[in-house]
Design a protein around this motif. Structure first.
Motif, PDB file in Angstrom:
ATOM      1  N   THR A 189      -2.483   6.758  -0.088  1.00 46.51           N
ATOM      2  CA  THR A 189      -3.829   7.058  -0.576  1.00 46.51           C
ATOM      3  C   THR A 189      -4.780   5.928  -0.209  1.00 46.51           C
ATOM      4  OG1 THR A 189      -2.982   8.349  -2.436  1.00 46.51           O
ATOM      5  CG2 THR A 189      -5.235   7.545  -2.615  1.00 46.51           C
ATOM      6  N   GLY A 190      -4.332   4.702  -0.431  1.00 45.10           N
ATOM      7  CA  GLY A 190      -5.167   3.556  -0.098  1.00 45.10           C
ATOM      8  C   GLY A 190      -5.506   3.484   1.376  1.00 45.10           C
ATOM      9  N   VAL A 191      -4.527   3.746   2.229  1.00 45.86           N
ATOM     10  CA  VAL A 191      -4.760   3.667   3.682  1.00 45.86           C
ATOM     11  C   VAL A 191      -5.677   4.790   4.152  1.00 45.86           C
ATOM     12  CG1 VAL A 191      -3.662   3.831   5.951  1.00 45.86           C
ATOM     13  CG2 VAL A 191      -2.592   2.469   4.146  1.00 45.86           C
ATOM     14  N   THR A 246      10.677  -7.682   1.026  1.00 40.27           N
ATOM     15  CA  THR A 246       9.889  -7.344   2.221  1.00 40.27           C
ATOM     16  C   THR A 246       8.710  -6.462   1.855  1.00 40.27           C
ATOM     17  OG1 THR A 246      11.780  -7.550   3.715  1.00 40.27           O
ATOM     18  CG2 THR A 246       9.964  -6.160   4.451  1.00 40.27           C
ATOM     19  N   MET A 247       8.949  -5.445   1.029  1.00 38.33           N
ATOM     20  CA  MET A 247       7.872  -4.546   0.607  1.00 38.33           C
ATOM     21  C   MET A 247       6.786  -5.292  -0.151  1.00 38.33           C
ATOM     22  SD  MET A 247      10.416  -1.463  -0.587  1.00 38.33           S
ATOM     23  CE  MET A 247       9.206  -0.684  -1.644  1.00 38.33           C
ATOM     24  N   ILE A 248       7.187  -6.196  -1.046  1.00 38.03           N
ATOM     25  CA  ILE A 248       6.203  -6.949  -1.831  1.00 38.03           C
ATOM     26  C   ILE A 248       5.340  -7.821  -0.925  1.00 38.03           C
ATOM     27  CG2 ILE A 248       5.933  -8.792  -3.550  1.00 38.03           C
ATOM     28  CD1 ILE A 248       8.459  -7.655  -4.921  1.00 38.03           C
ATOM     29  N   GLY A 249       5.982  -8.549  -0.014  1.00 30.36           N
ATOM     30  CA  GLY A 249       5.238  -9.428   0.886  1.00 30.36           C
ATOM     31  C   GLY A 249       4.280  -8.670   1.781  1.00 30.36           C
ATOM     32  N   ILE A 250       4.729  -7.539   2.307  1.00 29.82           N
ATOM     33  CA  ILE A 250       3.876  -6.733   3.185  1.00 29.82           C
ATOM     34  C   ILE A 250       2.652  -6.233   2.431  1.00 29.82           C
ATOM     35  CG2 ILE A 250       3.746  -4.493   4.374  1.00 29.82           C
ATOM     36  CD1 ILE A 250       6.621  -5.017   5.336  1.00 29.82           C
ATOM     37  N   LEU A 251       2.859  -5.680   1.239  1.00 32.61           N
ATOM     38  CA  LEU A 251       1.738  -5.126   0.478  1.00 32.61           C
ATOM     39  C   LEU A 251       0.725  -6.201   0.101  1.00 32.61           C
ATOM     40  CD1 LEU A 251       3.453  -2.514  -1.863  1.00 32.61           C
ATOM     41  CD2 LEU A 251       1.728  -2.053  -0.121  1.00 32.61           C
ATOM     42  N   ALA A 252       1.216  -7.366  -0.316  1.00 37.99           N
ATOM     43  CA  ALA A 252       0.299  -8.433  -0.725  1.00 37.99           C
ATOM     44  C   ALA A 252      -0.574  -8.872   0.448  1.00 37.99           C
ATOM     45  CB  ALA A 252       1.093  -9.622  -1.272  1.00 37.99           C
ATOM     46  N   ALA A 263      -8.017  -0.640  -4.139  1.00 37.77           N
ATOM     47  CA  ALA A 263      -7.655  -0.320  -5.525  1.00 37.77           C
ATOM     48  C   ALA A 263      -6.291   0.375  -5.586  1.00 37.77           C
ATOM     49  CB  ALA A 263      -8.736   0.561  -6.156  1.00 37.77           C
ATOM     50  N   PHE A 264      -6.050   1.308  -4.680  1.00 40.33           N
ATOM     51  CA  PHE A 264      -4.768   2.023  -4.667  1.00 40.33           C
ATOM     52  C   PHE A 264      -3.644   1.145  -4.126  1.00 40.33           C
ATOM     53  CE2 PHE A 264      -7.947   5.380  -4.711  1.00 40.33           C
ATOM     54  CZ  PHE A 264      -7.451   6.214  -5.700  1.00 40.33           C
ATOM     55  N   LEU A 265      -3.961   0.278  -3.182  1.00 43.35           N
ATOM     56  CA  LEU A 265      -2.948  -0.626  -2.649  1.00 43.35           C
ATOM     57  C   LEU A 265      -2.475  -1.610  -3.709  1.00 43.35           C
ATOM     58  CD1 LEU A 265      -4.552  -1.304   0.848  1.00 43.35           C
ATOM     59  CD2 LEU A 265      -2.507   0.060   0.372  1.00 43.35           C
ATOM     60  N   VAL A 266      -3.383  -2.059  -4.562  1.00 45.64           N
ATOM     61  CA  VAL A 266      -3.000  -2.948  -5.667  1.00 45.64           C
ATOM     62  C   VAL A 266      -2.036  -2.219  -6.616  1.00 45.64           C
ATOM     63  CG1 VAL A 266      -3.851  -4.133  -7.728  1.00 45.64           C
ATOM     64  CG2 VAL A 266      -5.039  -4.412  -5.543  1.00 45.64           C
ATOM     65  N   LEU A 267      -2.308  -0.952  -6.896  1.00 44.27           N
ATOM     66  CA  LEU A 267      -1.406  -0.176  -7.749  1.00 44.27           C
ATOM     67  C   LEU A 267      -0.033  -0.017  -7.084  1.00 44.27           C
ATOM     68  CD1 LEU A 267      -3.823   2.619  -9.043  1.00 44.27           C
ATOM     69  CD2 LEU A 267      -2.921   0.661 -10.327  1.00 44.27           C
TER      70      LEU A 267
END
Length: 399
Positions: free
Chosen positions: A224-226, A277-283, A373-377
């Motif tokens: 959604t964010g992308v 890996t997922m956490i680092g990429i999203l941040a 906003a959606f990427l933070v969620l």
């Protein structure tokens, strides 16, 4: 355990899946590249034309799980061939559409193939690959989508601008034929798991595990964010960024190339440690999209941020999908198909939210901020997944 007999030859059928993914991925994403041309040809505005993206995504989200349950008893190889045949026919129907509603109906038919295709392809890929390379196998399937961003979308956009969008869809249909032949030749006959009487219940149990459900939510929020800004990337570049339309394919090429390598890197990192890996990429992706919002009216800084964001962001899909397939490995058919549903619910929501923002006069420059906003969620959900992993590990340890 892989269904192939040696570790050397598991890559060969994956190449066929990669080619098919390229065709299907190009078909899904190309509308964003030719959106202005479609809107002009069908005499509709940009937000209305965006329904071709939203409708497609909803078609995948709804049709894929239903078709997956209906076809659970079929051979995965046979099902893959049938799906590709319908995909080619439906793409050809897109090329001959003479009204917006006919085009939308044809896109919904393609969408019905899309989700089932990716679900089956992911299951086959993880069966063929050694257990320690399943993230990499998934990343190679996803790489077909990123190659569609590298070559398919910019080339399709350029061809659509020069020769009309119908030519683009005809070429995608031809690519589907080539991919179908490659699948027939290169995909081996798999040892199908024995069908139990409770297979339907087993599929539902596997897909409803807490970690799996959390991953679906993360995928939906990420996408959604992308797509709240990617669905309208061409007008963002030309209207907000001041770029001539003829240069847009080159930007899409650069973004796709960055995403291609980012996807492969994400797959290898996911083989090492999936959730970190997922956490680092999203941040990092959030930081880059924020930077993109700050420079949306400056052409070259905007291009730089887009390419960096795609390099980082395309590393995300492989580890999250591989995590779902690992959690649901004893009954993966339904769970794998819901991956496409989660992605496409996000695509539909993002395109709809972005279109609503444009229609209400917010402007293209606001879209990346909405995406953040959606990427933070999604990042919050991934942190919750890490907490769940720790609790599960603690419970599993002997007292």
């Amino acid at each position: 355990m892989a269904d192939v007999t040696t570790a050397r030859n598991w890559m060969v059928p994956i190449i066929a899946l990669f080619l098919a993914t390229f065709a299907v991925g190009t078909s899904e994403l190309i509308v964003a590249g030719v959106l202005p041309a479609l809107a002009a040809d069908f005499s509709v505005d940009i937000p209305t034309a965006g329904l071709l993206i939203t409708g497609y995504a909803l078609g995948v989200a709804v049709a894929a799980p239903i078709l997956s349950l209906i076809t659970t008893g079929l051979s995965r190889r046979f099902l893959l061939m049938g799906v590709m045949a319908v995909f080619v026919a439906a793409t050809a129907l897109c090329a001959v559409s003479d009204s917006f509603w006919m085009m939308l109906a044809a896109r919904l038919l393609v969408a019905s193939c899309h989700g089932l295709f990716f679900g089956v392809a992911m299951v086959i890929a993880t069966r063929l690959a050694p257990s320690n390379r399943q993230n990499s196998a998934v990343s190679l399937i996803v790489a077909g989508v990123t190659l569609s961003a590298v070559l398919g979308i910019p080339l399709g956009t350029a061809i659509g601008n020069a020769y009309g969008w119908r030519t683009t869809f005809w070429l995608i249909a031809v690519a589907g034929v080539v991919a179908g032949v490659a699948l027939f030749v290169l995909i081996p006959r798999l040892r199908e798991a024995e069908r139990r009487a409770d297979s339907f219940a087993a599929e539902l149990r596997a897909a409803s595990r807490p970690a799996v459900l959390l991953c679906y939510g993360i995928i939906g929020l990420f996408t959604t964010g992308v797509f709240s800004f990617f669905a309208y990337l061409v007008p963002i570049l030309t209207t907000a960024g001041g770029m001539p339309i003829g240069q847009v394919p080159w930007v899409l090429f650069g973004m796709g190339l960055a995403g291609f390598f980012g996807n492969l890197i994400g797959g290898r990192l996911g083989d090492w440690k999936s959730t970190p890996t997922m956490i680092g990429i999203l941040a990092l992706f959030i930081v880059l999209v924020l930077a993109m919002a700050m420079v949306v009216t400056q052409t070259w800084p905007l291009i730089a941020m887009l390419c960096l964001a795609w390099l980082v962001g395309f590393g995300f899909p492989a580890p999250v999908q591989a995590r779902i397939l690992k959690e649901a490995q004893e009954a993966p058919n339904f769970a794998s198909t819901l991956i496409s549903s989660a992605f496409n619910i996000g695509i539909a929501a993002g395109a709809a939210i972005g279109g609503a923002a444009i229609a209400t006069g917010w402007g293209y420059g606001a879209l990346p901020l909405m995406g953040v906003a959606f990427l933070v969620l999604a990042l919050v959900g991934t942190l919750a997944l890490a907490v769940l992993d720790r609790r599960t590990a603690a419970i599993a340890q002997p007292a």
